[in-house]
Scaffold this motif. Structure first.
Motif, mmCIF file in Angstrom:
data_model
loop_
_atom_site.group_PDB
_atom_site.id
_atom_site.type_symbol
_atom_site.label_atom_id
_atom_site.label_comp_id
_atom_site.label_asym_id
_atom_site.label_seq_id
_atom_site.Cartn_x
_atom_site.Cartn_y
_atom_site.Cartn_z
ATOM 1 N N GLU A 1 0.798 -1.230 0.000
ATOM 2 C CA GLU A 1 0.000 0.000 0.000
ATOM 3 C C GLU A 1 0.829 1.278 0.000
ATOM 4 O OE1 GLU A 1 0.321 -1.339 4.377
ATOM 5 O OE2 GLU A 1 0.004 -2.278 2.399
ATOM 6 N N ILE A 2 2.160 1.159 0.210
ATOM 7 C CA ILE A 2 2.987 2.382 0.226
ATOM 8 C C ILE A 2 3.869 2.506 -1.015
ATOM 9 C CG2 ILE A 2 2.956 2.517 2.757
ATOM 10 C CD1 ILE A 2 6.224 1.664 1.159
ATOM 11 N N LEU A 3 3.779 1.536 -1.939
ATOM 12 C CA LEU A 3 4.619 1.559 -3.137
ATOM 13 C C LEU A 3 3.744 1.470 -4.378
ATOM 14 C CD1 LEU A 3 7.452 1.462 -4.473
ATOM 15 C CD2 LEU A 3 7.366 -1.033 -4.244
ATOM 16 N N LEU A 4 3.820 2.472 -5.230
ATOM 17 C CA LEU A 4 3.104 2.480 -6.499
ATOM 18 C C LEU A 4 4.107 2.472 -7.643
ATOM 19 C CD1 LEU A 4 0.446 2.814 -8.161
ATOM 20 C CD2 LEU A 4 0.884 5.296 -8.073
ATOM 21 N N GLU A 5 3.996 1.472 -8.510
ATOM 22 C CA GLU A 5 4.843 1.430 -9.701
ATOM 23 C C GLU A 5 4.099 2.082 -10.859
ATOM 24 O OE1 GLU A 5 6.798 -2.138 -10.788
ATOM 25 O OE2 GLU A 5 6.915 -2.869 -8.711
ATOM 26 N N VAL A 6 4.749 3.043 -11.505
ATOM 27 C CA VAL A 6 4.149 3.753 -12.634
ATOM 28 C C VAL A 6 4.964 3.428 -13.877
ATOM 29 C CG1 VAL A 6 3.577 6.008 -13.616
ATOM 30 C CG2 VAL A 6 3.317 5.610 -11.148
ATOM 31 N N PRO A 7 4.388 2.738 -14.847
ATOM 32 C CA PRO A 7 5.117 2.479 -16.098
ATOM 33 C C PRO A 7 5.187 3.748 -16.932
ATOM 34 C CG PRO A 7 2.885 1.610 -16.248
ATOM 35 C CD PRO A 7 3.043 2.146 -14.849
ATOM 36 N N TYR A 8 6.381 4.137 -17.307
ATOM 37 C CA TYR A 8 6.548 5.367 -18.078
ATOM 38 C C TYR A 8 5.740 5.324 -19.372
ATOM 39 C CZ TYR A 8 8.933 9.037 -20.740
ATOM 40 O OH TYR A 8 9.215 10.143 -21.500
ATOM 41 N N ALA A 9 5.785 4.194 -20.070
ATOM 42 C CA ALA A 9 5.036 4.082 -21.324
ATOM 43 C C ALA A 9 3.533 4.175 -21.060
ATOM 44 C CB ALA A 9 5.379 2.774 -22.021
ATOM 45 N N GLY A 10 3.088 3.619 -19.926
ATOM 46 C CA GLY A 10 1.679 3.710 -19.582
ATOM 47 C C GLY A 10 1.250 5.135 -19.305
ATOM 48 N N LEU A 11 2.087 5.882 -18.605
ATOM 49 C CA LEU A 11 1.789 7.281 -18.314
ATOM 50 C C LEU A 11 1.727 8.106 -19.599
ATOM 51 C CD1 LEU A 11 1.443 9.656 -16.333
ATOM 52 C CD2 LEU A 11 3.942 9.748 -16.131
ATOM 53 N N ILE A 12 2.637 7.821 -20.523
ATOM 54 C CA ILE A 12 2.643 8.544 -21.789
ATOM 55 C C ILE A 12 1.402 8.211 -22.614
ATOM 56 C CG2 ILE A 12 3.884 8.868 -23.968
ATOM 57 C CD1 ILE A 12 5.243 10.113 -21.498
ATOM 58 N N GLY A 13 1.020 6.924 -22.590
ATOM 59 C CA GLY A 13 -0.092 6.492 -23.425
ATOM 60 C C GLY A 13 -1.456 6.717 -22.818
ATOM 61 N N ALA A 14 -1.543 6.771 -21.504
ATOM 62 C CA ALA A 14 -2.829 6.957 -20.818
ATOM 63 C C ALA A 14 -2.629 7.976 -19.704
ATOM 64 C CB ALA A 14 -3.351 5.628 -20.278
#
Length: 633
Positions: free
Chosen positions: A551-564
């Motif tokens: 609950e304290i760690l969020l993984e953000v995919p760079y490609a996902g952020l760019i695409g969505a």
């Protein structure tokens, strides 16, 4: 005849006149353009400009030993009357006497001059070294200075100038040693303090560099080199307002100082004032077409196009002018960016490759074994058992938030998105955790901090954040390398949120290779080293996933952020337990200082051509391709 031999009135007059003229000219000259390094001070000016005048005006008088001594003595006392330090006045007077004594002289009574002749040889070698340094022949300069030091190992000017020549060749560690020896030989030597501060900054030891620069200014308050170098250090520390003061002070005295103008351009760029930055860089180039820093910086202000042919021609000419390795590297990185922007990927890669070869000259070799051992120790020490559960002294604050990942993985973009929320701010890349872990290394290598140290670290971190932004609910520290310290951070702030940016490993590593980092990031200058570093980074992040509460760690995919963009932006805001605000989607309109290499990109809307960029360079990046089939970290 003896009275004629002793009549030294004419010699005394000549000595006094020479001193007056020398002080007047030395005071009127502006700082030489030599990358912030003073290379000899009064003695260099004297050797290069006044000793030839002595040959023309004093030696034709055919002075005997007594009269030569009187001329040198009157010269020295007039220098002292004009405020020149005694030690410097002694050196100058001795150089003058040696010059007068060279060659056949009228006979007369006097002591043996063997010792003076030896010192004369030192000064001659010093003058030869200074002349070689001035014409850019750094190897010849080093030979002359080393020969001088073989005769007088504590000669301050020879030590200082040897350091300057070594610095020009990118041999920063050796240069640092010479500057420290010069200071040991003469503690009041302002030029050596200034040069020490400059070379520490060039090695990436930016925090350390401030103190010797301030010492230089205490010894010589009007020193332009120290003013500009201090401004550059404060700029590198992110203290932009403080940096402006010495830089503008320097420009009041020397309005054509290229280094000061370029540094003010950097401040403007970091603040998002790109038109002002461009004007300042072009102003520097109007003063000196070889202003390498301005050529390099102009390419970072926007995307380059084929219409920038004039820039390309000027930058390529500058890179071929025999610059110091660090300076040439900066221009080569800029040329790489130009060719990448216009789609000439072969020339882009060769430019970046050359830049990294030059950067390596100033860096310690990357130690793969040490990095592997460091990760092994963290995995063994920071387990779910040692960092889990309630810990005495831990803070319940959720105010600190952390954005981590590989360099060039999108951390600046996410920090900018969060900063756009009215209840959150980004403090940029803070040195708090790297410094704390270094300071308490002996303790933290054994495991999480005890209660006393935990409280101390929590109080210190919250104080730093409050000093930057006292009001927001969340303040982000986006130092990428905090990924190494997540065990310690979670032990101190168990409720703090951590966002990990996950970018395609080849894209992330290639972007590092294309960036001019400080020498301390030595793994970024070689593709094989980058592949190794990434594999160890991935191994450590796999460990943190296993042992940290989900609950304290969020993984953000760079490609996902760019695409969505909206989907992931909402997830980030929700993860930080903040109400949704649409300003986060307009992050590029947010005004703030951005002190990373992404200062231009984060002020643009999201662009997608950074995803899969490595495919343009596939045939050049063999060592990175082994990362291709691995699940990205």
């Amino acid at each position: 005849m003896l009275f004629d031999w002793l009549d030294a009135r004419e010699a005394t007059t000549v000595g006094t006149t020479l001193a007056d003229d020398f002080v007047t000219q030395a005071a009127s000259e502006s700082r030489p353009k030599n990358a912030g390094l003073d290379t000899g001070g009064y003695l260099e000016k004297f050797a290069q400009k006044f000793l030839p005048r002595v040959d023309r005006e004093a030696r034709p008088l055919k002075l005997n030993l007594f009269k030569r001594a009187k001329l040198a003595n009157s010269f020295k006392w007039r220098l002292l009357e004009k405020g020149v330090e005694r030690e410097i006045a002694d050196e100058l007077a001795h150089a003058l006497l040696v010059r007068l004594s060279a060659g056949p002289q009228p006979a007369g009574p006097g002591p043996s001059e063997s010792r003076r002749a030896a010192r004369g040889t030192v000064l001659t070698l010093l003058a030869e070294g200074n002349q070689a340094l001035a014409r850019g022949d750094h190897t010849a300069a080093i030979r002359s200075y080393e020969a001088a030091l073989a005769r007088d190992s504590r000669h301050p000017e020879a030590l200082n100038n040897l350091g300057a020549a070594l610095c020009k060749l990118g041999r920063y560690s050796q240069a640092e040693d010479q500057f420290r020896r010069a200071i040991a030989a003469r503690a009041s030597y302002a030029d050596a303090h200034c040069n020490l501060g400059t070379v520490l900054r060039l090695q990436g030891r930016v925090t350390e560099s401030e103190l010797p620069l301030r010492r230089a200014l205490k010894l010589k308050p009007a020193d332009l080199a120290a003013q500009v170098s201090l401004g550059t250090t404060l700029l590198a520390l992110g203290r932009l307002r403080d940096a402006t003061v010495p830089l503008e002070r320097a420009l009041k005295v020397a309005p054509r100082d290229v280094d000061a103008i370029c540094a003010l351009g950097q401040i403007a760029a970091l603040e998002g004032r790109f038109a002002d930055a461009e004007a300042l860089y072009k102003r520097a180039l109007d003063v000196d077409s070889n202003a390498h820093g301005s050529w390099a910086a102009l390419a970072r202000l926007r995307r380059m196009t084929p219409a920038d042919g004039a820039w390309l021609k000027g930058a390529e000419a500058c890179a071929k002018r025999g610059l110091a390795p660090h300076d040439e590297a900066g221009v080569r990185y800029a040329l790489g960016k130009y060719y990448d922007d216009v789609g000439d990927f072969k020339l882009a890669f060769s430019s970046y490759q050359r830049a990294n070869e030059l950067q390596k000259l100033a860096a310690e070799p990357y130690d793969r074994g040490a990095r592997t051992q460091f990760v092994d120790d963290l995995i063994r020490t920071y387990t779910s058992e040692t960092i889990g559960g309630a810990r005495a002294g831990a803070s319940g604050s959720m105010r600190p938030a952390f954005v981590v990942g590989m360099p060039r993985s999108g951390t600046t973009l996410v920090a900018q998105i969060i900063h756009s929320h009215p209840a959150a701010r980004s403090a940029g890349e803070l040195a708090f955790w790297p410094d704390a872990v270094h300071k308490h290394a002996a303790t933290l290598q054994q495991g999480p901090p005890d209660e006393a140290l935990t409280r101390k670290l929590a109080t210190g971190c919250l104080s730093v954040l409050a000093g930057r932004f006292p009001d927001p609910l969340r303040v982000v520290d986006k130092t990428p390398f905090n990924s190494d310290y997540l065990g310690v951070i979670h032990s101190v702030f168990p409720k703090a949120r951590i966002i990990y940016l996950r970018r395609d490993p080849i894209d992330a590593c290639l972007s590092c290779y294309f960036q001019a980092f400080l020498p301390s990031l030595n793994f970024t200058m070689d593709l094989s080293d980058l592949a190794h570093y990434y594999q160890e980074h991935r191994r450590l992040m796999d460990h943190w996933r296993r042992v940290l509460p989900p609950e304290i760690l969020l993984e953000v995919p760079y490609a996902g952020l760019i695409g969505a963009q909206e989907e992931w932006t909402r997830r980030i805001v929700d993860f930080l337990e903040l109400p949704w605000n649409p300003c986060c989607l307009e992050f590029h309109r947010t005004e703030r200082v951005v002190r990373t290499a992404s200062y231009w990109q984060v002020r643009q809307p999201i662009y997608k051509d950074s995803v899969g960029r490595w495919r343009n360079y596939e045939k050049f990046i063999g060592p990175l391709l082994e990362l291709r089939d691995r699940t990205p970290a």
